[in-house]
Write a protein that holds these residues in place. Structure first.
Motif, mmCIF file in Angstrom:
data_model
loop_
_atom_site.group_PDB
_atom_site.id
_atom_site.type_symbol
_atom_site.label_atom_id
_atom_site.label_comp_id
_atom_site.label_asym_id
_atom_site.label_seq_id
_atom_site.Cartn_x
_atom_site.Cartn_y
_atom_site.Cartn_z
ATOM 1 N N THR A 1 35.038 52.977 38.788
ATOM 2 C CA THR A 1 34.006 52.058 39.293
ATOM 3 C C THR A 1 34.327 50.594 39.025
ATOM 4 N N SER A 2 35.546 50.274 38.664
ATOM 5 C CA SER A 2 35.910 48.878 38.430
ATOM 6 C C SER A 2 36.265 48.205 39.754
ATOM 7 N N LEU A 3 35.875 46.941 39.890
ATOM 8 C CA LEU A 3 36.174 46.163 41.094
ATOM 9 C C LEU A 3 37.380 45.263 40.854
ATOM 10 N N ARG A 4 38.135 45.017 41.907
ATOM 11 C CA ARG A 4 39.169 43.981 41.914
ATOM 12 C C ARG A 4 39.273 43.442 43.332
ATOM 13 N N ALA A 5 39.622 42.175 43.448
ATOM 14 C CA ALA A 5 39.619 41.521 44.754
ATOM 15 C C ALA A 5 40.862 40.671 44.943
ATOM 16 N N THR B 1 40.362 32.611 56.477
ATOM 17 C CA THR B 1 40.057 33.273 55.209
ATOM 18 C C THR B 1 40.292 34.768 55.346
ATOM 19 N N GLY B 2 40.936 35.346 54.353
ATOM 20 C CA GLY B 2 41.124 36.788 54.319
ATOM 21 C C GLY B 2 40.923 37.306 52.910
ATOM 22 N N TYR B 3 40.195 38.412 52.789
ATOM 23 C CA TYR B 3 40.038 39.009 51.461
ATOM 24 C C TYR B 3 39.892 40.518 51.583
ATOM 25 N N CYS B 4 40.147 41.209 50.497
ATOM 26 C CA CYS B 4 39.911 42.647 50.412
ATOM 27 C C CYS B 4 39.463 42.972 49.000
ATOM 28 N N ILE B 5 38.570 43.956 48.884
ATOM 29 C CA ILE B 5 37.956 44.316 47.604
ATOM 30 C C ILE B 5 38.093 45.817 47.400
ATOM 31 N N PHE B 6 38.486 46.195 46.200
ATOM 32 C CA PHE B 6 38.701 47.598 45.856
ATOM 33 C C PHE B 6 37.687 48.038 44.807
ATOM 34 N N LEU B 7 37.194 49.262 44.968
ATOM 35 C CA LEU B 7 36.420 49.941 43.938
ATOM 36 C C LEU B 7 37.339 51.012 43.361
ATOM 37 N N GLY B 8 37.829 50.797 42.154
ATOM 38 C CA GLY B 8 38.909 51.631 41.651
ATOM 39 C C GLY B 8 40.154 51.370 42.482
ATOM 40 N N VAL C 1 33.916 35.614 46.362
ATOM 41 C CA VAL C 1 32.952 35.734 45.271
ATOM 42 C C VAL C 1 31.576 36.121 45.806
ATOM 43 N N CYS C 2 31.169 35.557 46.923
ATOM 44 C CA CYS C 2 29.873 35.926 47.524
ATOM 45 C C CYS C 2 29.840 37.410 47.871
ATOM 46 N N GLU C 3 30.938 37.920 48.418
ATOM 47 C CA GLU C 3 31.009 39.339 48.748
ATOM 48 C C GLU C 3 30.980 40.194 47.483
ATOM 49 N N LEU C 4 31.654 39.757 46.443
ATOM 50 C CA LEU C 4 31.625 40.488 45.180
ATOM 51 C C LEU C 4 30.217 40.542 44.603
ATOM 52 N N GLN C 5 29.482 39.455 44.722
ATOM 53 C CA GLN C 5 28.109 39.450 44.231
ATOM 54 C C GLN C 5 27.262 40.467 44.989
ATOM 55 N N TRP C 6 27.380 40.474 46.322
ATOM 56 C CA TRP C 6 26.600 41.424 47.120
ATOM 57 C C TRP C 6 26.952 42.861 46.759
ATOM 58 N N ILE C 7 28.240 43.148 46.607
ATOM 59 C CA ILE C 7 28.660 44.505 46.264
ATOM 60 C C ILE C 7 28.115 44.902 44.897
ATOM 61 N N SER C 8 28.097 43.978 43.962
ATOM 62 C CA SER C 8 27.564 44.302 42.633
ATOM 63 C C SER C 8 26.075 44.608 42.693
#
Length: 405
Positions: free
Chosen positions: A244-248, A265-272, A302-309
């Protein structure tokens, strides 16, 4: 129940204080906004209404609508957890207790006579395959339908979505005689982004020209279709034990748009190890330097990480912080760490400094990553076949016809 709904469907609010015949009233009200269609009919969103009004007999446990995703409803107690995801009248239901899942399905069936399709295998065009190792998502049938509609089922496959380094422009070619065909294709490709992060940058480029498409844009779109022809079963794999750890990863292509000189802008976020969020989008303003473009990309990530959290909290997931946030621009990382405004940052809007605020709050941990390992590159530029294949593996994409067993 249906008679009560019919009597109220002329209003813009349903307020029901009774349950159907045979059900015990527990004194709760169901209040739900409905939308009138242009032809005067009503979209009832029945499943969502039920999710908001469903109670246990005791009248204490009920579904809560998420404040961060209006389609998500959750119900939890000391013994079980249920999550219900709604799209119009299509529902995905999961939980930790099969008995509770069966109870909810029976309740829905008693009200509306639902069609229970059992374990999820196909949902809104997404094919779902589960093994002991995890779950795979793809849209193979959807891709083949697109190819058939444009008469390209027998086309020669391409190795990349776009030729390496290609950037679309607004004045190269003649106007398409039938622009609606291009617009319809782009709309379908946008939906394909659900399971195909490898085409996200290409679709972002094509979608800029739906108002005035040219012949060159159609040729680029057909090149993308040729790539899809070669890998229609490619999809995302979600491991059963991913953590359940996030990294971006955050990246930007400075002045990447030839027409406006705005950055991508391009980003990707992983859960595990599982990819759960990605985006490719043109920035709203022109950046004066590559550091500024990367800094703005960090802000969006960072905004996307906040929403996911926040959604993770609704799902009772414990997200460890600080979250690693990888960027390949050292100057942007210095701006995040340096609280002093200077000539390079004083013109940047205040809202962009959310990255610095969340760094100081301990929510993120910005880190330098080599450009060769920057997974965000696939969302900001057209890559060559070698680098593309390497990134697809790291994004957790595999062929559905070769799922590990």
């Amino acid at each position: 129940m249906d008679q009560e709904l019919t009597a109220l469907e002329k209003n813009h609010t349903w307020e029901l204080t009774t349950l159907p015949p045979g059900k015990k009233s527990i004194g709760c009200k169901w209040v739900y906004k409905i939308k009138m269609n242009p032809d005067g009919t009503v979209d009832r969103y029945k499943a969502r209404l039920v999710a908001k009004g469903y109670h246990q007999v005791q009248g204490v446990d009920y579904f809560h609508q998420s404040a961060h995703d209006s389609c998500l409803f959750v119900k939890s107690d000391a013994h079980s957890f249920l999550a219900l995801l709604v799209y119009v009248d299509n529902v995905l239901l999961t939980g930790s207790n099969e008995k509770d899942i069966l109870a909810v399905k029976k309740f829905l069936d008693d009200l509306f006579t639902i069609k229970d399709l059992g374990a999820a295998r196909y949902f809104l065009g997404v094919e779902i395959v589960r093994t002991n190792l995890g779950t795979s998502l793809s849209q193979r049938k959807y891709i083949l339908d697109i190819l058939q509609d444009v008469h390209m089922l027998d086309c020669k496959p391409a190795t990349t979505p776009f030729p390496p380094g290609l950037k679309l422009v607004a004045d190269c070619g003649v106007p398409l005689p039938n622009p609606d065909r291009f617009r319809r294709l782009v709309g379908r490709l946008l939906y394909l982004n659900l399971t195909r992060p490898d085409i996200t940058f290409c679709v972002q480029q094509l979608s800029q020209f739906v108002n005035h498409p040219l012949t060159s844009h159609w040729e680029d779109a057909t090149h993308l279709l040729r790539y899809l022809k070669g890998c229609p079963s490619l999809g995302l794999f979600y491991s059963a034990g991913g953590g359940t750890s996030l990294r971006a990863y955050s990246d930007a292509d400075w002045a990447g748009c030839p027409d406006t000189r705005r950055s991508i802008t391009g980003y990707c976020i992983f859960l595990g190890d599982c990819l759960i969020s990605w985006k490719s989008k043109k920035q709203q303003t022109v950046s004066k330097s590559s550091a500024e473009a990367e800094y703005r990309a960090l802000s969006s990530t960072v905004c996307e990480l906040q929403w996911i959290s926040y959604v993770a909290m609704d799902l009772h997931l414990d997200i460890p912080t600080p979250i690693p946030l990888f960027c390949d621009n050292q100057a942007a990382l210095h701006i995040v760490a340096n609280p002093v405004f200077h000539e390079r940052t004083k013109h940047i809007e205040i809202d962009c400094h959310i990255t610095r605020d969340q760094f100081k709050a301990g929510f993120i941990a910005p880190q330098k990553v080599p450009s060769s390992l920057q997974l965000g590159d696939i969302f900001t530029k057209a890559l060559g076949p070698g680098l593309l294949r390497a990134f697809l593996s790291k994004l957790g994409m595999l062929d559905l016809h070769h799922v590990p067993t």
